[in-house]
Scaffold this motif. Structure first.
Motif, short mmCIF file in Angstrom:
data_model
loop_
_atom_site.label_atom_id
_atom_site.label_comp_id
_atom_site.label_asym_id
_atom_site.label_seq_id
_atom_site.Cartn_x
_atom_site.Cartn_y
_atom_site.Cartn_z
N ALA A 1 0.89 -1.29 -0.10
CA ALA A 1 0.02 -0.06 -0.11
C ALA A 1 0.93 1.32 0.16
CB ALA A 1 -0.99 -0.07 1.23
N PRO A 2 0.88 1.89 -1.24
CA PRO A 2 1.65 3.34 -0.88
C PRO A 2 0.62 4.00 -0.43
CG PRO A 2 0.61 2.75 -3.11
CD PRO A 2 0.42 1.61 -2.67
N ALA A 3 1.44 5.05 0.28
CA ALA A 3 0.49 6.07 1.31
C ALA A 3 1.28 7.27 0.95
CB ALA A 3 0.49 5.70 2.67
N PHE A 4 0.40 8.37 0.73
CA PHE A 4 0.60 9.82 0.94
C PHE A 4 0.10 10.69 2.03
CE2 PHE A 4 1.13 8.83 -3.51
CZ PHE A 4 2.35 9.36 -4.03
N GLN A 5 0.63 11.52 2.48
CA GLN A 5 -0.03 12.27 3.41
C GLN A 5 -0.55 13.95 3.17
OE1 GLN A 5 2.18 12.07 7.17
NE2 GLN A 5 0.92 13.75 8.07
N THR A 6 -1.88 13.98 3.25
CA THR A 6 -2.46 15.14 2.52
C THR A 6 -2.93 15.80 3.80
OG1 THR A 6 -2.45 14.33 0.52
CG2 THR A 6 -3.97 16.36 1.06
N ASN A 7 -2.98 16.97 4.26
CA ASN A 7 -3.70 17.63 5.36
C ASN A 7 -4.76 18.63 4.76
OD1 ASN A 7 -1.69 16.77 7.52
ND2 ASN A 7 -0.48 18.73 7.03
N THR A 8 -5.81 18.53 5.29
CA THR A 8 -6.95 19.26 4.58
C THR A 8 -7.55 20.24 5.75
OG1 THR A 8 -8.60 17.56 5.12
CG2 THR A 8 -7.47 17.37 2.84
N LYS A 9 -8.01 21.31 5.18
CA LYS A 9 -8.81 22.19 6.11
C LYS A 9 -10.11 22.62 5.42
CE LYS A 9 -8.83 26.38 8.81
NZ LYS A 9 -8.03 27.24 9.43
N ARG A 10 -11.44 22.50 5.87
CA ARG A 10 -12.63 23.06 5.51
C ARG A 10 -12.86 24.30 5.97
NH1 ARG A 10 -15.67 21.18 1.57
NH2 ARG A 10 -15.15 19.09 1.82
N PHE A 11 -13.07 25.34 5.18
CA PHE A 11 -13.50 26.69 5.67
C PHE A 11 -15.15 26.72 5.75
CE2 PHE A 11 -9.39 27.09 4.03
CZ PHE A 11 -8.55 27.90 4.70
N PRO A 12 -15.45 27.82 6.49
CA PRO A 12 -16.97 27.84 6.77
C PRO A 12 -17.66 28.15 5.18
CG PRO A 12 -15.76 29.19 8.52
CD PRO A 12 -14.70 28.54 7.52
N ASN A 13 -17.16 28.76 4.36
CA ASN A 13 -17.78 28.69 3.20
C ASN A 13 -18.00 27.82 2.33
OD1 ASN A 13 -15.13 28.71 2.25
ND2 ASN A 13 -14.90 30.74 1.27
N GLY A 14 -17.20 26.68 2.75
CA GLY A 14 -17.30 25.20 1.98
C GLY A 14 -16.05 24.74 1.41
N ARG A 15 -15.33 25.85 1.33
CA ARG A 15 -13.98 25.68 0.39
C ARG A 15 -13.02 24.60 1.27
NH1 ARG A 15 -9.51 28.94 1.05
NH2 ARG A 15 -7.73 28.36 -0.21
N LEU A 16 -12.11 23.91 0.40
CA LEU A 16 -11.43 22.91 1.05
C LEU A 16 -10.05 23.23 0.76
CD1 LEU A 16 -11.29 20.01 2.45
CD2 LEU A 16 -11.38 19.06 0.47
N ALA A 17 -9.12 23.38 1.52
CA ALA A 17 -7.39 23.76 1.22
C ALA A 17 -6.93 22.42 1.65
CB ALA A 17 -7.15 24.64 2.11
N ARG A 18 -6.20 22.03 0.75
CA ARG A 18 -5.23 20.87 0.71
C ARG A 18 -3.64 21.02 0.60
NH1 ARG A 18 -9.22 19.69 -2.29
NH2 ARG A 18 -8.32 19.98 -4.24
N GLN A 19 -2.99 20.30 1.57
CA GLN A 19 -1.47 20.66 1.51
C GLN A 19 -0.95 19.28 1.54
OE1 GLN A 19 0.14 22.22 5.11
NE2 GLN A 19 1.83 22.79 4.21
N CYS A 20 -0.09 18.92 0.62
CA CYS A 20 0.63 17.65 0.38
C CYS A 20 1.85 17.85 1.46
CB CYS A 20 1.17 17.31 -1.05
SG CYS A 20 1.81 15.81 -1.22
N THR A 21 2.14 16.82 2.42
CA THR A 21 3.18 17.12 3.18
C THR A 21 4.02 16.02 3.09
OG1 THR A 21 2.14 15.75 4.97
CG2 THR A 21 1.94 18.04 5.12
#
Length: 119
Positions: free
Chosen positions: A20-40
């Protein structure tokens, strides 16, 4: 520092039950529904689960000594994926190596499941 000794040279696994290859992505959902992603993690970490069936006491002892020499999950070593013949620098995913009897009716045969993680 990785050992030049390949785990497969101690005893060939009966099967690789997980790759199983595994990446790590942090996500944050803002009140307006937008989703921000950061590849760590830019490169994946590969997780393996390998099984050994019907190991003799000598094969089990050799695997146990290999585990002890690496001090559990402390020191990395090489594992060869028998499906692709590709090698990976890995560590044990756990600091203990448990064995089970392969069959209650057969004395001296052991079964082990080992989890590995690439480094």
């Amino acid at each position: 520092m990785a050992s030049t000794l390949v785990l497969n040279d101690i005893a060939a696994p009966s099967r690789i039950t997980k790759f199983a290859p595994a990446f790590q992505t942090n996500t944050k959902r803002f009140p307006n529904g937008r989703l921000a992603r950061q590849c760590t993690r830019l490169s994946p970490v590969y997780n393996f689960e390998i099984e050994y069936d019907a190991l003799t006491l000598g094969e089990y002892t050799a695997l146990q000594q290999f585990f002890m020499d690496r001090r559990g999950m402390y020191e990395s070593f090489v594992f060869r994926d028998t499906h692709t013949n590709q090698t990976y620098n890995v560590v044990f995913s756990d600091d203990q190596l448990a064995r089970e009897n392969a069959s209650p009716n057969v004395r001296g045969l052991y079964q082990i499941t080992i989890e590995l993680e690439s480094v």
